[in-house]
Design an enzyme around this catalytic site. Structure first.
Site, short mmCIF file in Angstrom:
data_model
loop_
_atom_site.label_atom_id
_atom_site.label_comp_id
_atom_site.label_asym_id
_atom_site.label_seq_id
_atom_site.Cartn_x
_atom_site.Cartn_y
_atom_site.Cartn_z
N GLU A 54 -6.60 -15.43 -30.15
CA GLU A 54 -7.36 -16.16 -31.17
C GLU A 54 -6.84 -17.59 -31.33
O GLU A 54 -7.62 -18.55 -31.44
CB GLU A 54 -7.29 -15.43 -32.51
CG GLU A 54 -7.85 -14.02 -32.48
CD GLU A 54 -6.81 -12.96 -32.16
OE1 GLU A 54 -6.96 -11.83 -32.67
OE2 GLU A 54 -5.84 -13.27 -31.41
N CYS A 80 -4.16 -9.79 -35.52
CA CYS A 80 -2.94 -9.27 -36.13
C CYS A 80 -2.76 -9.82 -37.54
O CYS A 80 -3.24 -10.90 -37.89
CB CYS A 80 -1.73 -9.57 -35.27
SG CYS A 80 -1.33 -11.32 -35.11
N TRP A 175 4.09 3.22 7.90
CA TRP A 175 3.27 3.21 6.68
C TRP A 175 2.11 4.14 6.88
O TRP A 175 1.43 4.06 7.91
CB TRP A 175 2.79 1.80 6.34
CG TRP A 175 3.91 0.85 6.07
CD1 TRP A 175 4.42 -0.09 6.91
CD2 TRP A 175 4.64 0.74 4.85
NE1 TRP A 175 5.43 -0.79 6.31
CE2 TRP A 175 5.58 -0.30 5.03
CE3 TRP A 175 4.62 1.40 3.63
CZ2 TRP A 175 6.49 -0.68 4.03
CZ3 TRP A 175 5.49 1.01 2.65
CH2 TRP A 175 6.41 -0.01 2.85
N ASP A 205 16.10 4.54 0.84
CA ASP A 205 15.28 3.41 1.30
C ASP A 205 15.86 2.03 0.98
O ASP A 205 15.37 1.04 1.51
CB ASP A 205 13.88 3.50 0.68
CG ASP A 205 13.15 4.77 1.06
OD1 ASP A 205 13.50 5.35 2.11
OD2 ASP A 205 12.26 5.19 0.31
N LEU A 209 11.65 -2.63 -4.93
CA LEU A 209 10.79 -2.12 -6.00
C LEU A 209 10.34 -3.22 -6.95
O LEU A 209 10.26 -3.02 -8.16
CB LEU A 209 11.49 -0.98 -6.76
CG LEU A 209 11.52 0.35 -6.01
CD1 LEU A 209 12.44 1.34 -6.69
CD2 LEU A 209 10.10 0.93 -5.90
N GLY A 299 10.47 9.81 -5.35
CA GLY A 299 10.39 10.87 -4.36
C GLY A 299 9.78 12.13 -4.93
O GLY A 299 9.52 12.24 -6.13
N LEU A 302 11.68 14.05 -8.11
CA LEU A 302 11.55 13.47 -9.45
C LEU A 302 10.09 13.44 -9.89
O LEU A 302 9.78 13.74 -11.05
CB LEU A 302 12.13 12.05 -9.46
CG LEU A 302 12.13 11.34 -10.81
CD1 LEU A 302 12.87 12.13 -11.87
CD2 LEU A 302 12.74 9.94 -10.68
#
Length: 370
Positions: A54, A80, A175, A205, A209, A299, A302
């Site tokens: 806004e 808000c 891949w 690996d 990330l 993996g 998890l």
């Protein structure tokens, strides 16, 4: 010149421009239009600590020399009503002389939760709520999750062959999917507040990330589930500039923890009864740390633990036109099940072609109804 529905549509398009930017604040867009429908100002929420949609729209109107008195503000979330790092947006609209506010949704934040609308109405501003509600909520599903449930929206990402193989028996997985699918996956990383993985992936690996190949003003936080603090201090993941790394462990290890803290990591000890990281408590802690969307990229062990505990809200799955046969590994290790009814029921949310692959967004049945 815009009509009411077109103004909300444009406000939603502006909100989408905050997708990688505004975390942990919601993605909000605003269009200010005159009574005749002429657009006077546009804006979307900036980085945390910066102006909300806004205020950006009011400044845009002022920069163009437009008088907004008597105008309508179309905004994708309730303005808000509290003083945070910025002032209340409802007060800014009132002070500018806005006569009418059309908003998509009530803000779920307890500090707002209708108070913005109440202050606008008390000042004589007409308020309409509802247009664009579904689209705005989807854009802010993580923010709603954190405000209502106290935990992030958990989106589990996986890339598999058409027969569900995420890696060969020897671990080879790079891949399975196309470069286009991998780039798309980075865009989903970029919209998240945090990316979560396990120490097994870190050790196997040595991944970064981070977000690569996608323009983003910020890198999402990195969360590592590491019950025994085996994350190497020399891991490449610490080389991403300015990115917080949060490691959750199940036991005290002063020497290992000090070495990781020296690389900038924050260590949190959250054991469960089995001596593993309590992933339910982890999600509550991430909620307290203002994580809206959590991108789970881990993996099979998890990922399977999150699925088995009922903590996955949505599956982001890339399917390659490829068959890899038996003896290979799936994306989540859980089960075995004794009946089909024990399976995780999903609802198709979106299916699109990305490069040579399919991107499937499937939501756990009933999730999002908060």
């Amino acid at each position: 010149m815009l009509g009411s529905s077109s103004s909300i549509t444009q406000a939603l398009e502006l909100a989408a421009q905050a997708l990688f930017l505004s975390n942990p604040n919601p993605r909000v867009g605003c269009v200010i239009a005159s009574a005749s429908g002429d657009v006077l100002g546009r804006g979307f929420t900036q980085q945390a600590g910066g102006p909300h949609a806004e205020v950006v729209a009011l400044r845009d109107a002022a920069a163009q020399g437009h008088d907004v008195r008597g105008a309508t503000a179309y905004v994708t979330l309730e303005p808000c009503a509290h003083q945070g790092r910025t002032g209340p947006c409802c007060d800014a609209l009132i002070a500018a002389g806005i006569a009418r506010v059309v908003a998509s949704l009530t803000d779920p934040n307890p500090l707002v939760a209708g108070q913005g609308f109440a202050r606008l109405r008390a000042a004589g501003v007409a308020v309409e709520v509802g247009p664009g509600a579904a689209e705005s909520r989807e854009l802010n599903i993580g923010f709603f999750s954190r405000m209502v449930r106290g935990t992030p929206w958990v989106r589990m990402k996986a890339a598999t062959s058409l027969d569900g193989v995420a890696a060969l028996a020897n671990g080879a997985s790079q891949w399975i999917t196309s470069p286009e699918a991998r780039a798309d996956g980075h865009a989903w990383r970029a919209r998240a507040c945090a990316v979560l993985t396990g120490v097994g992936t870190v050790l196997a690996d040595c991944p970064l990330l981070n977000v690569r190949g996608v323009a983003t003003p910020r890198q999402p936080h990195l969360v590592i589930v590491d019950s025994r603090l085996r994350t190497p201090p020399a891991a490449r993941l610490f080389d991403v500039p300015g990115r917080p790394v949060w490691i959750y462990t199940a036991r005290e290890d002063v020497k290992a923890a000090d070495a990781l803290r020296a690389r900038g990591a924050t260590i949190t000890v959250l054991p469960d009864a089995a001596g593993q990281v309590d992933i339910r408590a982890l999600l509550r802690d991430l909620g307290r740390r203002s994580v809206n969307e959590l991108h789970l990229e881990a993996g099979p062990r998890l990922s399977g633990a999150f699925v088995c505990a009922g903590l996955v809200d949505e599956l982001l799955l890339y399917l390659a036109p490829l068959l890899l046969g038996s003896g290979a590994r799936g994306p989540a290790d859980w089960g075995p099940l004794q009946a089909l009814s024990q399976g995780l029921a999903l609802q198709w949310h979106d299916v699109q072609r990305v490069g040579a692959d399919l991107r499937v967004l499937a939501r756990v049945a009933g999730r999002g109804d908060f």
